[in-house]
Enzyme design. Structure first.
Site, short mmCIF file in Angstrom:
data_model
loop_
_atom_site.label_atom_id
_atom_site.label_comp_id
_atom_site.label_asym_id
_atom_site.label_seq_id
_atom_site.Cartn_x
_atom_site.Cartn_y
_atom_site.Cartn_z
N LYS A 180 29.82 76.30 28.13
CA LYS A 180 28.55 76.50 27.45
C LYS A 180 27.72 77.62 28.09
O LYS A 180 27.95 78.02 29.23
CB LYS A 180 27.78 75.18 27.38
CG LYS A 180 28.48 74.21 26.43
CD LYS A 180 27.65 73.00 26.07
CE LYS A 180 28.39 72.18 24.99
NZ LYS A 180 27.67 70.94 24.67
N ARG A 239 34.35 66.06 27.76
CA ARG A 239 34.87 66.79 26.59
C ARG A 239 35.04 68.25 26.99
O ARG A 239 34.06 68.92 27.34
CB ARG A 239 33.89 66.65 25.42
CG ARG A 239 34.31 67.32 24.13
CD ARG A 239 33.23 67.12 23.06
NE ARG A 239 33.60 67.72 21.78
CZ ARG A 239 33.40 68.98 21.45
NH1 ARG A 239 32.80 69.81 22.31
NH2 ARG A 239 33.77 69.44 20.26
#
Length: 280
Positions: free
Chosen positions: A220, A256
């Site tokens: 991210k 995840r």
């Protein structure tokens, strides 16, 4: 009812591998948009040690445009069916905000409904109760298209925890079993870098909330804000591993990730160090 993943016997959390069947996801958009490419990628993630596969047919990256239900179904259903045909034992999560897509995926063999919208769509709460599947409720401020415009909180950890508690309560009141509810603080979904870091630092407190926590920080953008040498998402493995290891130490139940093999190895080593030896 589709069986869930087996708890790892080496002390690490479950690892969820990401299969984006989309043309525009932030990290791998377009790479696995065909059913053949998605199946090949899914089988590789399973070989690398993924405990769960998260199949998504609509990008939720910052600035993403929504897609129609029919298009999303056309993307994900063939992939789910082909994965289950090749690996009937595979545990699948459907990453969708749409109750209709969730219902079709669960019928095709998915185990979890992973909803970044926390069952806020019309009919979502009732659908989750009817399906009887595991649901993951995520915190997101705003919508994917605008969520990073100017996110603000009174106190981000408290605000996120309160919201997740409210959504869990709404799900239970609608008939979803408490033990079927997982929570996700939504790293990167309507948060600044400071917000993300505060949530990650407080992960142990969130894990004590009473529900299993799904943690997703893989590749991210906040990583590149801290390390400016990683503007491309593919260059954020180190930061992704650091976040996953912290989440594991804090007690998160699932991480995840895009990079399954490297994450599984890192988690196994961390768990072995904590035990003082390899698995018995």
């Amino acid at each position: 009812m589709t069986e869930g993943p087996k708890t790892p016997d080496d002390g690490r959390p479950l690892v969820m591998g990401i299969v984006n069947v989309t043309p525009d996801s932030f990290s791998d958009g377009g790479r696995y948009a065909s059913a053949d490419a998605a199946l090949e990628h899914a089988l590789r993630l399973l070989a690398d040690g993924a405990d769960i596969l998260d199949i998504g047919g609509e990008s939720t990256r910052p600035g993403a445009e929504p897609v129609g239900e029919g298009e999303e179904l056309d993307r994900v259903l063939p992939v789910i069916k082909r994965i289950k045909a090749a690996r009937p034992d595979c545990v699948i999560s459907i990453d969708t905000m749409k109750p209709g897509v969730a219902a079709a995926a669960i019928e095709a063999g998915a185990w979890m409904w992973n909803d970044v919208n926390a069952l806020n769509a019309p009919g979502a709460l009732d659908m989750a109760a009817r399906l009887g599947c595991v649901v993951c409720l995520m915190h997101m401020q705003g919508r994917p298209g605008t969520m990073q415009a100017a996110p603000e909180y009174d106190e981000v950890v408290t605000d996120v925890a309160r919201y997740l508690g409210q959504r869990a309560g709404a799900a239970i009141a609608s008939g979803v079993a408490r033990e079927a509810i997982w929570l996700d603080p939504g790293i990167g979904f309507g948060k600044t870098v400071a917000h993300n870091l505060a949530l990650i630092a407080a992960m142990e407190n969130l894990c004590a909330f009473g529900f299993p926590i799904l943690f997703g920080a893989s590749r991210k953008r906040f990583i590149s804000a801290i390390d400016e040498t990683s503007p491309d998402s593919a260059d954020r493995l180190g930061g992704s591993l650091a976040a996953a290891l912290h989440a594991a130490r804090a007690g998160c139940a699932i991480v995840r990730v895009h990079d399954v093999k490297e994450t599984v190895q890192a988690l196994k080593i961390q768990a072995a160090i904590g035990r003082g030896g390899p698995p018995a």
